[in-house]
Design a protein around this motif. Structure first.
Motif, PDB file in Angstrom:
ATOM      1  N   MET A  31      -0.984 -59.450  33.511  1.00 25.57           N
ATOM      2  CA  MET A  31      -2.185 -58.413  33.394  1.00 25.57           C
ATOM      3  C   MET A  31      -3.577 -59.011  33.679  1.00 25.57           C
ATOM      4  N   ASP A  32      -4.138 -58.443  34.712  1.00 28.74           N
ATOM      5  CA  ASP A  32      -5.463 -58.918  35.037  1.00 28.74           C
ATOM      6  C   ASP A  32      -6.622 -58.730  34.168  1.00 28.74           C
ATOM      7  N   ARG A  33      -7.776 -59.339  33.924  1.00 28.62           N
ATOM      8  CA  ARG A  33      -8.866 -59.416  33.107  1.00 28.62           C
ATOM      9  C   ARG A  33      -9.679 -58.062  33.422  1.00 28.62           C
ATOM     10  N   ASP A  34     -10.335 -57.419  32.838  1.00 25.50           N
ATOM     11  CA  ASP A  34     -11.052 -56.269  33.127  1.00 25.50           C
ATOM     12  C   ASP A  34     -12.576 -56.836  33.504  1.00 25.50           C
ATOM     13  N   ALA A  35     -13.319 -56.081  34.113  1.00 27.23           N
ATOM     14  CA  ALA A  35     -14.796 -56.664  34.596  1.00 27.23           C
ATOM     15  C   ALA A  35     -15.610 -56.967  33.427  1.00 27.23           C
ATOM     16  N   GLU A  36     -15.455 -56.408  32.258  1.00 26.51           N
ATOM     17  CA  GLU A  36     -16.314 -56.807  31.069  1.00 26.51           C
ATOM     18  C   GLU A  36     -15.867 -58.301  30.549  1.00 26.51           C
ATOM     19  N   ASP A  37     -14.537 -58.616  30.723  1.00 24.21           N
ATOM     20  CA  ASP A  37     -14.145 -60.074  30.354  1.00 24.21           C
ATOM     21  C   ASP A  37     -14.690 -60.992  31.313  1.00 24.21           C
ATOM     22  N   TYR A  38     -14.729 -60.954  32.715  1.00 25.84           N
ATOM     23  CA  TYR A  38     -15.216 -61.667  33.420  1.00 25.84           C
ATOM     24  C   TYR A  38     -16.756 -61.712  33.264  1.00 25.84           C
ATOM     25  N   ALA A  39     -17.334 -60.464  33.023  1.00 22.15           N
ATOM     26  CA  ALA A  39     -18.994 -60.717  32.781  1.00 22.15           C
ATOM     27  C   ALA A  39     -19.258 -61.397  31.479  1.00 22.15           C
ATOM     28  N   MET A  40     -18.668 -61.241  30.470  1.00 22.23           N
ATOM     29  CA  MET A  40     -18.851 -61.909  29.214  1.00 22.23           C
ATOM     30  C   MET A  40     -18.536 -63.691  29.245  1.00 22.23           C
ATOM     31  N   GLU A  41     -17.546 -63.801  29.928  1.00 22.76           N
ATOM     32  CA  GLU A  41     -17.174 -65.441  30.210  1.00 22.76           C
ATOM     33  C   GLU A  41     -18.318 -66.008  31.135  1.00 22.76           C
ATOM     34  N   GLN A  42     -18.784 -65.360  32.016  1.00 25.65           N
ATOM     35  CA  GLN A  42     -19.919 -65.632  32.976  1.00 25.65           C
ATOM     36  C   GLN A  42     -21.356 -65.689  32.191  1.00 25.65           C
ATOM     37  N   GLU A  43     -21.551 -64.925  31.411  1.00 33.54           N
ATOM     38  CA  GLU A  43     -22.916 -64.980  30.352  1.00 33.54           C
ATOM     39  C   GLU A  43     -22.708 -66.294  29.634  1.00 33.54           C
ATOM     40  N   MET A  44     -21.872 -66.604  29.098  1.00 33.44           N
ATOM     41  CA  MET A  44     -21.488 -67.535  27.985  1.00 33.44           C
ATOM     42  C   MET A  44     -21.717 -68.861  28.761  1.00 33.44           C
ATOM     43  N   GLU A  45     -21.047 -68.987  29.995  1.00 33.57           N
ATOM     44  CA  GLU A  45     -21.138 -70.105  30.881  1.00 33.57           C
ATOM     45  C   GLU A  45     -22.742 -70.377  31.238  1.00 33.57           C
ATOM     46  N   ILE A  46     -23.395 -69.183  31.857  1.00 28.51           N
ATOM     47  CA  ILE A  46     -24.864 -69.440  32.172  1.00 28.51           C
ATOM     48  C   ILE A  46     -25.701 -70.009  30.814  1.00 28.51           C
ATOM     49  N   GLU A  47     -25.344 -69.197  29.476  1.00 27.04           N
ATOM     50  CA  GLU A  47     -26.073 -69.744  28.429  1.00 27.04           C
ATOM     51  C   GLU A  47     -25.589 -71.508  28.255  1.00 27.04           C
ATOM     52  N   ALA A  48     -24.580 -71.638  28.248  1.00 28.63           N
ATOM     53  CA  ALA A  48     -24.208 -73.047  28.126  1.00 28.63           C
ATOM     54  C   ALA A  48     -25.144 -74.083  29.007  1.00 28.63           C
ATOM     55  N   LEU A  49     -24.823 -73.670  30.432  1.00 26.80           N
ATOM     56  CA  LEU A  49     -25.524 -74.471  31.395  1.00 26.80           C
ATOM     57  C   LEU A  49     -27.152 -74.443  31.098  1.00 26.80           C
ATOM     58  N   GLU A  50     -27.764 -73.259  30.673  1.00 25.42           N
ATOM     59  CA  GLU A  50     -29.211 -73.429  30.541  1.00 25.42           C
ATOM     60  C   GLU A  50     -29.471 -74.437  28.878  1.00 25.42           C
ATOM     61  N   ALA A  51     -28.392 -74.457  28.293  1.00 24.91           N
ATOM     62  CA  ALA A  51     -28.904 -75.318  26.993  1.00 24.91           C
ATOM     63  C   ALA A  51     -28.608 -76.661  27.388  1.00 24.91           C
ATOM     64  N   ILE A  52     -27.693 -76.973  28.290  1.00 29.37           N
ATOM     65  CA  ILE A  52     -27.473 -78.394  28.703  1.00 29.37           C
ATOM     66  C   ILE A  52     -28.606 -78.935  29.692  1.00 29.37           C
ATOM     67  N   LEU A  53     -28.890 -78.003  30.931  1.00 29.82           N
ATOM     68  CA  LEU A  53     -29.536 -78.296  31.971  1.00 29.82           C
ATOM     69  C   LEU A  53     -31.143 -78.016  31.681  1.00 29.82           C
TER      70      LEU A  53
END
Length: 135
Positions: A31-53
């Protein structure tokens, strides 16, 4: 202070991974992920990158995207500044690379959009060679 913030963010990411050590992986026929799952994962990654960088990552404005001739207006594009040496000698001009990236619609199941640019002391051929390595 910067190192302490990065360390705290690494600890937070490690804690998140402990809670879910097996992130979803796209496997043929599942089963594929839905668009909301992708968006949430991408948002969390950006938050982590902003905290680190911190100040080394910036969101590109529409005019910056236009200057770089980025076609897709829908993409949220970011620039990560990569410096060759933080402790460069006074009067020297160490190279500074800009890594432009944007999540694709189905990132992390698809590769992100990537582009390199010279922010200081890199020639066009330097950037072209680095781009070859990146690809």
């Amino acid at each position: 202070r910067r190192r302490a913030l990065r360390e705290r963010e690494r600890e937070r990411v490690a804690l998140l991974r402990k809670r879910n050590p097996f992130p979803p992986i796209k496997v043929a026929g599942t089963m594929d992920r839905d668009a909301e799952d992708y968006a949430m994962e991408q948002e969390m990654e950006i938050e982590a990158l902003e905290a680190i960088l911190m100040e080394d990552i910036t969101k590109l404005t529409d005019s910056e995207k236009e200057d770089l001739r980025l076609d897709n207006d829908a993409l949220q594009c970011y620039r990560v500044k990569v410096e060759a040496d933080e402790n460069a000698e006074t009067g020297s001009f160490p190279p500074v690379l800009g890594l432009i990236f944007a999540h694709t619609e189905k990132y992390p199941d698809e590769l992100p959009f990537l582009r390199l640019e010279s922010l200081a002391s890199l020639t066009v051929s330097d950037v072209d060679r680095l781009t070859e390595i990146l690809n």
